[in-house]
Design an enzyme around this catalytic site. Structure first.
Site, PDB file in Angstrom:
ATOM      1  N   ASP A  73       0.823  -1.326  -0.112  1.00 23.96           N
ATOM      2  CA  ASP A  73      -0.031  -0.056   0.260  1.00 23.96           C
ATOM      3  C   ASP A  73       0.881   1.049   0.200  1.00 23.96           C
ATOM      4  OD1 ASP A  73      -3.037   0.899   0.935  1.00 23.96           O
ATOM      5  OD2 ASP A  73      -1.547   2.093   1.655  1.00 23.96           O
ATOM      6  N   ILE A  74       0.440   2.414  -0.765  1.00 25.58           N
ATOM      7  CA  ILE A  74       1.274   3.387  -0.884  1.00 25.58           C
ATOM      8  C   ILE A  74       1.149   4.273   0.305  1.00 25.58           C
ATOM      9  CG2 ILE A  74       1.480   5.663  -2.171  1.00 25.58           C
ATOM     10  CD1 ILE A  74       0.731   4.097  -4.727  1.00 25.58           C
ATOM     11  N   ASN A  81      -2.638  13.041  -2.924  1.00 25.52           N
ATOM     12  CA  ASN A  81      -3.713  13.501  -3.827  1.00 25.52           C
ATOM     13  C   ASN A  81      -4.126  15.052  -3.487  1.00 25.52           C
ATOM     14  OD1 ASN A  81      -4.256  11.607  -5.777  1.00 25.52           O
ATOM     15  ND2 ASN A  81      -5.506  10.143  -4.248  1.00 25.52           N
ATOM     16  N   ASP A  90      -2.875   9.716 -10.087  1.00 28.32           N
ATOM     17  CA  ASP A  90      -2.913   8.588 -10.811  1.00 28.32           C
ATOM     18  C   ASP A  90      -1.843   8.207 -11.615  1.00 28.32           C
ATOM     19  OD1 ASP A  90      -5.472   8.490 -10.183  1.00 28.32           O
ATOM     20  OD2 ASP A  90      -6.271   9.195 -12.380  1.00 28.32           O
ATOM     21  N   GLU A 116      -5.462   1.989  -3.811  1.00 28.06           N
ATOM     22  CA  GLU A 116      -4.065   1.877  -4.044  1.00 28.06           C
ATOM     23  C   GLU A 116      -3.145   0.890  -3.634  1.00 28.06           C
ATOM     24  OE1 GLU A 116      -4.208   3.085  -0.640  1.00 28.06           O
ATOM     25  OE2 GLU A 116      -2.332   3.878  -1.081  1.00 28.06           O
TER      26      GLU A 116
HETATM   27  P1  GH3 Z   1      -1.507   5.193   4.441  1.00 28.81           P
HETATM   28  O1  GH3 Z   1      -0.138   5.633   4.600  1.00 28.81           O
HETATM   29  O2  GH3 Z   1      -2.036   4.994   5.983  1.00 28.81           O
HETATM   30  O3  GH3 Z   1      -2.009   4.088   3.689  1.00 28.81           O
HETATM   31  O4  GH3 Z   1      -2.171   6.511   4.106  1.00 28.81           O
HETATM   32  P2  GH3 Z   1      -3.096   6.804   2.864  1.00 28.81           P
HETATM   33  O5  GH3 Z   1      -3.451   8.321   2.742  1.00 28.81           O
HETATM   34  O6  GH3 Z   1      -2.399   6.293   1.682  1.00 28.81           O
HETATM   35  O7  GH3 Z   1      -4.512   6.083   3.211  1.00 28.81           O
HETATM   36  P3  GH3 Z   1      -5.541   4.927   2.399  1.00 28.81           P
HETATM   37  O8  GH3 Z   1      -4.393   4.014   2.000  1.00 28.81           O
HETATM   38  O9  GH3 Z   1      -6.245   4.675   3.466  1.00 28.81           O
HETATM   39  O10 GH3 Z   1      -5.909   5.853   1.334  1.00 28.81           O
HETATM   40  C1  GH3 Z   1      -6.240   5.468   0.200  1.00 28.81           C
HETATM   41  C2  GH3 Z   1      -6.184   6.876  -0.615  1.00 28.81           C
HETATM   42  O11 GH3 Z   1      -5.627   6.478  -2.008  1.00 28.81           O
HETATM   43  C3  GH3 Z   1      -7.553   7.418  -0.961  1.00 28.81           C
HETATM   44  C4  GH3 Z   1      -7.700   7.825  -2.289  1.00 28.81           C
HETATM   45  O12 GH3 Z   1      -7.593   9.188  -2.209  1.00 28.81           O
HETATM   46  C5  GH3 Z   1      -6.525   7.443  -3.004  1.00 28.81           C
HETATM   47  N1  GH3 Z   1      -6.777   6.370  -4.140  1.00 28.81           N
HETATM   48  C6  GH3 Z   1      -7.101   5.192  -4.216  1.00 28.81           C
HETATM   49  N2  GH3 Z   1      -7.129   4.812  -5.447  1.00 28.81           N
HETATM   50  C7  GH3 Z   1      -6.966   5.801  -6.293  1.00 28.81           C
HETATM   51  C8  GH3 Z   1      -6.567   6.231  -7.639  1.00 28.81           C
HETATM   52  O13 GH3 Z   1      -6.935   5.444  -8.530  1.00 28.81           O
HETATM   53  N3  GH3 Z   1      -6.033   7.337  -7.887  1.00 28.81           N
HETATM   54  C9  GH3 Z   1      -5.830   8.249  -6.951  1.00 28.81           C
HETATM   55  N4  GH3 Z   1      -5.199   9.439  -7.574  1.00 28.81           N
HETATM   56  N5  GH3 Z   1      -5.890   8.026  -5.774  1.00 28.81           N
HETATM   57  C10 GH3 Z   1      -6.444   6.761  -5.292  1.00 28.81           C
HETATM   58 MG    MG Z   2      -2.354   4.057   1.413  1.00 32.23          MG
END
Ligand code: GH3
Ligand code: MG
Length: 195
Positions: A73-74, A81, A90, A116
């Site tokens: 996970d990112i 974002n 993206d 993500e």
């Molecule tokens: P954490 O370090 O705890 O993972 O923090 P985080 O901000 O990454 O938290 P989390 O994994 O819960 O959040 C996922 C976020 O990823 C929410 C959404 O804004 C973003 N996201 C998910 N899918 C996509 C996508 O296809 N494109 C973009 N740009 N953002 C995405």
């Molecule tokens: Mg994340």
């Protein structure tokens, strides 16, 4: 066509219209791709991951080939974002996905599990090697960047890594990897936890 002295005097060509058949084949390929591909990242989709893990279970049972998964996970992607726009997010996601693909051995598979989150299915591996492989991609992503309006953008990833157990189901395997990923987040992110 030749005359009695074997001189070429003409030629016949036969054409068969296969446009219907070709169109149908293309349609099937397209549908297959749609059903198994996560289009934005060009990674395998969730459906594909589930099928693949099922095949790996069969292989493990029948041939005793072990496998492991990396739940990735990112880190702080939401903040990312918010700071830039969603399109930049993206692009970063695509860059992270491309990095996995570039480092994939031919018999491993990376797919998008949702949001993500990415799952890597790593075939025929022992725990120390799974840890090393995961840390190698983690470090590669940490040290790479994409350029956005003359600015270098860096991201990091956290990983939960686990090997399949004899009594695992898809759910128990993924659940364990997810819990380990959560531990990596708690440890401060940009790290791998194996269990
Ligand atoms: P954490 O370090 O705890 O993972 O923090 P985080 O901000 O990454 O938290 P989390 O994994 O819960 O959040 C996922 C976020 O990823 C929410 C959404 O804004 C973003 N996201 C998910 N899918 C996509 C996508 O296809 N494109 C973009 N740009 N953002 C995405
Ligand atoms: Mg994340």
């Amino acid at each position: 066509m030749t005359d009695s002295d074997d001189n070429i005097i003409g030629r016949i060509e036969l054409f068969i219209d296969i446009s219907n058949q070709a169109a149908n084949e293309m349609r099937i390929k397209g549908l297959e791709k749609l059903a198994l591909l996560d289009y934005p990242t060009q990674l395998a989709n969730r459906n594909y991951i589930e099928r693949e893990i099922q095949s790996r279970f069969e292989e493990e049972k029948r041939l005793n080939v072990p496998f492991g998964i990396l739940f990735i996970d990112i880190d702080h992607f939401k903040k990312f974002n918010d700071t830039y726009d969603h399109d930049v997010g993206d692009d970063v996601l695509k860059f992270v996905a491309d990095t996995f693909v570039a480092k994939t051995r031919p018999y491993d598979l990376y797919g998008r599990w949702g949001g993500e989150g990415v799952i890597g299915i790593i075939r025929n591996i022992k725990d120390k090697d799974l840890e090393m492989l995961g840390n190698r991609v983690r470090s590669l992503i940490e040290n790479s960047y994409i350029i956005h309006e003359n600015e270098k953008l860096y991201v990091t990833i956290s990983i939960g890594a686990t090997l399949v157990d004899a009594d695992d189901s898809i759910d128990s395997l993924i659940q364990r990897a997810d819990t380990l990923l959560y531990q990596s987040k708690k440890m401060g992110r940009n790290c791998l936890t194996i269990g």
